[in-house]
Design a protein around this motif. Structure first.
Motif, PDB file in Angstrom:
ATOM      1  N   LYS A 173       0.853  -1.185   0.000  1.00  0.00           N
ATOM      2  CA  LYS A 173       0.000   0.000   0.000  1.00  0.00           C
ATOM      3  C   LYS A 173       0.888   1.234   0.000  1.00  0.00           C
ATOM      4  CE  LYS A 173      -4.014  -2.101   2.271  1.00  0.00           C
ATOM      5  NZ  LYS A 173      -4.991  -1.976   3.373  1.00  0.00           N
ATOM      6  N   ASP A 174       0.275   2.392  -0.081  1.00  0.00           N
ATOM      7  CA  ASP A 174       1.044   3.631  -0.163  1.00  0.00           C
ATOM      8  C   ASP A 174       1.640   4.001   1.191  1.00  0.00           C
ATOM      9  OD1 ASP A 174       0.287   3.775  -2.818  1.00  0.00           O
ATOM     10  OD2 ASP A 174      -1.403   5.117  -2.422  1.00  0.00           O
ATOM     11  N   VAL A 175       2.826   4.596   1.150  1.00  0.00           N
ATOM     12  CA  VAL A 175       3.501   5.074   2.351  1.00  0.00           C
ATOM     13  C   VAL A 175       3.427   6.599   2.338  1.00  0.00           C
ATOM     14  CG1 VAL A 175       5.659   5.163   3.640  1.00  0.00           C
ATOM     15  CG2 VAL A 175       5.055   3.099   2.350  1.00  0.00           C
ATOM     16  N   PRO A 176       2.744   7.217   3.301  1.00  0.00           N
ATOM     17  CA  PRO A 176       2.643   8.678   3.298  1.00  0.00           C
ATOM     18  C   PRO A 176       3.994   9.354   3.498  1.00  0.00           C
ATOM     19  CG  PRO A 176       0.946   7.705   4.691  1.00  0.00           C
ATOM     20  CD  PRO A 176       1.914   6.611   4.351  1.00  0.00           C
ATOM     21  N   ALA A 177       4.060  10.615   3.143  1.00  0.00           N
ATOM     22  CA  ALA A 177       5.271  11.403   3.343  1.00  0.00           C
ATOM     23  C   ALA A 177       5.713  11.351   4.797  1.00  0.00           C
ATOM     24  CB  ALA A 177       5.017  12.851   2.923  1.00  0.00           C
ATOM     25  N   TYR A 178       7.017  11.290   5.000  1.00  0.00           N
ATOM     26  CA  TYR A 178       7.694  11.370   6.299  1.00  0.00           C
ATOM     27  C   TYR A 178       7.598  10.111   7.150  1.00  0.00           C
ATOM     28  CZ  TYR A 178       6.892  16.355   5.235  1.00  0.00           C
ATOM     29  OH  TYR A 178       6.815  17.572   4.624  1.00  0.00           O
ATOM     30  N   VAL A 179       6.850   9.113   6.736  1.00  0.00           N
ATOM     31  CA  VAL A 179       6.559   7.962   7.598  1.00  0.00           C
ATOM     32  C   VAL A 179       7.619   6.883   7.435  1.00  0.00           C
ATOM     33  CG1 VAL A 179       4.893   6.107   8.039  1.00  0.00           C
ATOM     34  CG2 VAL A 179       4.099   8.455   7.657  1.00  0.00           C
ATOM     35  N   THR A 180       8.007   6.276   8.556  1.00  0.00           N
ATOM     36  CA  THR A 180       8.894   5.113   8.572  1.00  0.00           C
ATOM     37  C   THR A 180       8.054   3.849   8.656  1.00  0.00           C
ATOM     38  OG1 THR A 180      10.776   6.246   9.573  1.00  0.00           O
ATOM     39  CG2 THR A 180      10.632   3.880   9.924  1.00  0.00           C
ATOM     40  N   VAL A 181       8.317   2.902   7.749  1.00  0.00           N
ATOM     41  CA  VAL A 181       7.610   1.630   7.767  1.00  0.00           C
ATOM     42  C   VAL A 181       8.626   0.489   7.775  1.00  0.00           C
ATOM     43  CG1 VAL A 181       5.603   2.564   6.560  1.00  0.00           C
ATOM     44  CG2 VAL A 181       7.424   1.484   5.248  1.00  0.00           C
ATOM     45  N   SER A 182       8.198  -0.654   8.273  1.00  0.00           N
ATOM     46  CA  SER A 182       9.033  -1.853   8.208  1.00  0.00           C
ATOM     47  C   SER A 182       8.145  -3.068   8.340  1.00  0.00           C
ATOM     48  CB  SER A 182      10.108  -1.852   9.306  1.00  0.00           C
ATOM     49  OG  SER A 182       9.514  -1.895  10.588  1.00  0.00           O
ATOM     50  N   GLY A 183       8.715  -4.235   8.025  1.00  0.00           N
ATOM     51  CA  GLY A 183       7.987  -5.482   8.158  1.00  0.00           C
ATOM     52  C   GLY A 183       7.457  -5.990   6.840  1.00  0.00           C
ATOM     53  N   ALA A 184       6.951  -7.235   6.880  1.00  0.00           N
ATOM     54  CA  ALA A 184       6.400  -7.882   5.697  1.00  0.00           C
ATOM     55  C   ALA A 184       5.111  -8.603   6.111  1.00  0.00           C
ATOM     56  CB  ALA A 184       7.402  -8.869   5.096  1.00  0.00           C
ATOM     57  N   PRO A 185       3.948  -8.008   5.891  1.00  0.00           N
ATOM     58  CA  PRO A 185       3.725  -6.749   5.183  1.00  0.00           C
ATOM     59  C   PRO A 185       4.119  -5.541   6.019  1.00  0.00           C
ATOM     60  CG  PRO A 185       1.667  -7.593   6.037  1.00  0.00           C
ATOM     61  CD  PRO A 185       2.681  -8.661   6.298  1.00  0.00           C
TER      62      PRO A 185
END
Length: 256
Positions: A173-185
């Motif tokens: 899915k989309d990652v918004p500006a400035y956001v840190t994401v990790s993992g699968a999913p």
């Protein structure tokens, strides 16, 4: 400046100071701007336009036709801006007529070894794609985004400006500006605070973005209600408005 064992199509247009290493192939309808250095064993196919000051390392394939089964050898494009570093074994495919007919890479990006940029993708400026990052077709990566090693991005996803992905992140899915994401999913973790500090964001802007993140991700609100609250409380902060705009621009839904 062009090694005697390089193969350069007579119709290719190279600036006078372009360096080309041995066993590199540059095909027809390729244009390479001033100050570029193309190492050995590189393949560049057209139609491709490469700006000034780029450095492409050995065994990369740039401007190849997409493997998309809908592709029928239409004249699609790859456009690369200025001062990009493209490391070893990177693959970058041209666009398809079903979308933009063009894959686009901006300026001052670092694309590290074995990364893949699929057809019709758009990379902004100052982005970093770390080793083995793979973008499916139609992916948009915003300015200053950093995708850590082995990040996988599904087709049509958007990665917002200044976003950060952890190692091995799988994004659907989309990652918004400035956001840190990790993992699968992928899951959203926090605002990319360290990255923003390094780029000179003010303490006040970072504080407001942290407040905004909590509203979107920590208060159990629907996304529409969270956006309404952001617009009521924080939209006078320009950085928060960028976050709001990136969420509103999402078509696949955002990582939450």
């Amino acid at each position: 400046m062009i090694h005697s064992q390089a193969i350069v199509d007579p119709s290719a247009r190279l600036a006078d100071d372009v360096e080309v290493g041995p066993w590199t192939l540059i095909g027809p309808d390729v244009e390479i701007g001033a100050g570029c250095k193309i190492e050995s064993h590189v393949v560049i196919k057209g139609p491709t336009r490469i700006g000034a000051g780029n450095h492409i390392y050995q065994f990369s394939t740039v401007g190849e036709a997409t493997p998309d089964l809908k592709y029928r050898d239409e004249p699609t494009f790859l456009v690369i801006g200025d001062n990009n570093i493209i490391r070893e074994n990177v693959t970058i495919h041209r666009g398809t007529v079903q979308d933009r007919a063009e894959t686009t890479i901006g300026d001052n990006n670092l694309i590290m070894a074995y990364a893949h940029i699929g057809h019709d993708s758009v990379i902004g400026n100052h982005a970093i794609l770390v080793n083995n990052t793979a973008l499916a077709g139609h992916v948009l990566v915003g300015d200053w985004a950093i995708l850590s090693g082995y990040t996988l991005v599904h087709q049509f996803c958007k990665i917002g400006a200044h976003a950060f992905t952890g190692m091995g992140t799988a994004i659907g899915k989309d990652v918004p500006a400035y956001v840190t994401v990790s993992g699968a999913p992928a899951e959203a973790k926090t605002i990319n605070i360290e990255g923003l500090r390094r780029r000179g964001f003010s303490s006040e802007a970072i504080s407001q973005l942290r407040r905004a993140f909590k509203i979107v991700y920590r208060q159990g609100l629907t996304l529409e209600l969270a956006i309404q609250r952001l617009e009521t409380m924080l939209s006078d902060t320009p950085e928060v408005q960028v976050l709001i705009d990136s969420i509103r621009a999402s078509e696949r839904g955002i990582v939450r």
